[in-house]
Design a protein around this motif. Structure first.
Motif, short mmCIF file in Angstrom:
data_model
loop_
_atom_site.label_atom_id
_atom_site.label_comp_id
_atom_site.label_asym_id
_atom_site.label_seq_id
_atom_site.Cartn_x
_atom_site.Cartn_y
_atom_site.Cartn_z
N VAL A 17 -20.44 -9.61 2.47
CA VAL A 17 -19.25 -10.45 2.28
C VAL A 17 -19.13 -10.90 0.83
N GLY A 75 -16.61 -13.75 -1.95
CA GLY A 75 -15.58 -14.78 -2.11
C GLY A 75 -14.45 -14.24 -2.96
N GLU A 121 -19.76 -11.97 -5.53
CA GLU A 121 -20.84 -11.96 -4.54
C GLU A 121 -22.18 -12.05 -5.28
N PHE A 174 -23.77 -19.15 -5.37
CA PHE A 174 -22.72 -19.15 -4.34
C PHE A 174 -21.58 -19.97 -4.93
N VAL A 175 -20.44 -19.35 -5.18
CA VAL A 175 -19.34 -20.02 -5.87
C VAL A 175 -18.59 -20.89 -4.87
N1 ADE Z 1 -20.49 -14.24 -0.90
C1 ADE Z 1 -19.57 -14.67 -0.03
N2 ADE Z 1 -18.88 -15.72 -0.53
C2 ADE Z 1 -19.42 -15.96 -1.75
C3 ADE Z 1 -19.15 -16.93 -2.74
N3 ADE Z 1 -18.22 -17.86 -2.56
N4 ADE Z 1 -19.90 -16.90 -3.87
C4 ADE Z 1 -20.86 -15.96 -4.03
N5 ADE Z 1 -21.15 -15.04 -3.12
C5 ADE Z 1 -20.44 -15.03 -1.99
#
Ligand code: ADE
Length: 256
Positions: free
Chosen positions: A83, A85, A200, A179-180
């Motif tokens: 996944v 973002g 990601e 993780f943003v």
């Molecule tokens: N993988 C899924 N969502 C993410 C995010 N917001 N930031 C970094 N990696 C992610």
């Protein structure tokens, strides 16, 4: 769709247990091999020899897992599914992104080298090989075209994530050990990397190792959140209910 040129297995990774659980359930003749605090599931999927593994989260974890796949399991190519973002308003939760180019957004050896360049490799963006792009583009387009959401996902899940017909994107993906989850982080990444579709934590590390060992790779991401102040909301549920099912559909079509 991949042409079998040797009996070498294909390495398949996801960062979290939930991301690979669906694929593991579809595998046959599974044998577990434990190396470096990871379990490598060796077996058959869609009549192909595969080695499936949970890389764990982040660039180091992903890079070391890919190294093990190459050296201990002699994989002929690597597919990462997981996944990401979204960094663009038009890239929505539930959309699928195929990475064409990947960059490590937290690499900064300046002033020795330009920011984002991988030291002593002279590379800033890693490119997915053409053949892998062609194969994955066809497979993922089929997933999107055939996506019968009401077969794959419950109405409750569709509503909860406000998902409609998903779109398929091909383009730039950026990776870093973050993780943003705030508007300010997201804005900074958007300004620094205006072409990036999503962010990601593993893809560009997988790409670097595959580049160094000349192993073809494919990075596929389902958008789970908007990389903003709500990004952790329902994240585990999304992975279990949506992303893992998409992963199965995508990999099955890719291996078929
Ligand atoms: N993988 C899924 N969502 C993410 C995010 N917001 N930031 C970094 N990696 C992610």
């Amino acid at each position: 769709m991949l042409t079998e040129v040797s009996s070498a297995p294909i390495g398949i990774l996801g960062a979290m247990k939930e991301e690979v659980a669906g694929l593991l359930a579809c595998m046959e003749s599974v044998r577990e091999v434990h190396v470096g605090m990871r379990t490598f599931y060796c077996g058959r999927l869609m009549n192909r020899e595969v080695v499936l593994v949970i890389s764990r989260i982040g660039k180091v974890a992903a890079a070391s897992t890919v190294s093990a796949l190459i050296h201990q399991f002699q994989v002929s190519e690597v597919i990462f599914t997981g996944v990401a973002g979204s960094l663009r308003p038009e890239v929505k939760v539930g959309d699928i992104v195929l990475a064409k180019r990947l960059l490590q957004h937290d690499m900064d050896a300046s002033p020795l080298m330009p920011r984002f360049e991988i030291p002593l490799l002279d590379i800033t963006w890693f490119l997915t090989p053409d053949l892998q792009m062609q194969q994955a583009e066809k497979a993922l387009q089929d997933v999107i075209n055939d996506a019968d959401h009401h077969r794959l996902l419950t109405d409750e899940v569709l509503q909860r994530f406000q998902m409609t017909q998903p779109s398929f994107w091909i383009g730039d993906v950026i990776s870093g050990d973050q993780f943003v989850s705030s508007h300010s982080q997201k804005k900074e990444l958007q300004q620094l990397h205006p072409t990036a579709l999503c962010v990601e934590m593993e893809g560009a590390a997988v790409a670097q190792i595959c580049y160094e060992y000349q192993i073809p790779f494919t990075i596929i991401r389902t958008i789970s959140d908007n990389a903003d102040d709500h990004s952790e909301f329902d994240f585990p549920l999304f992975i279990k209910e949506v992303a893992s099912r998409y992963s199965v559909e995508a990999i099955r079509r890719l291996l078929a």
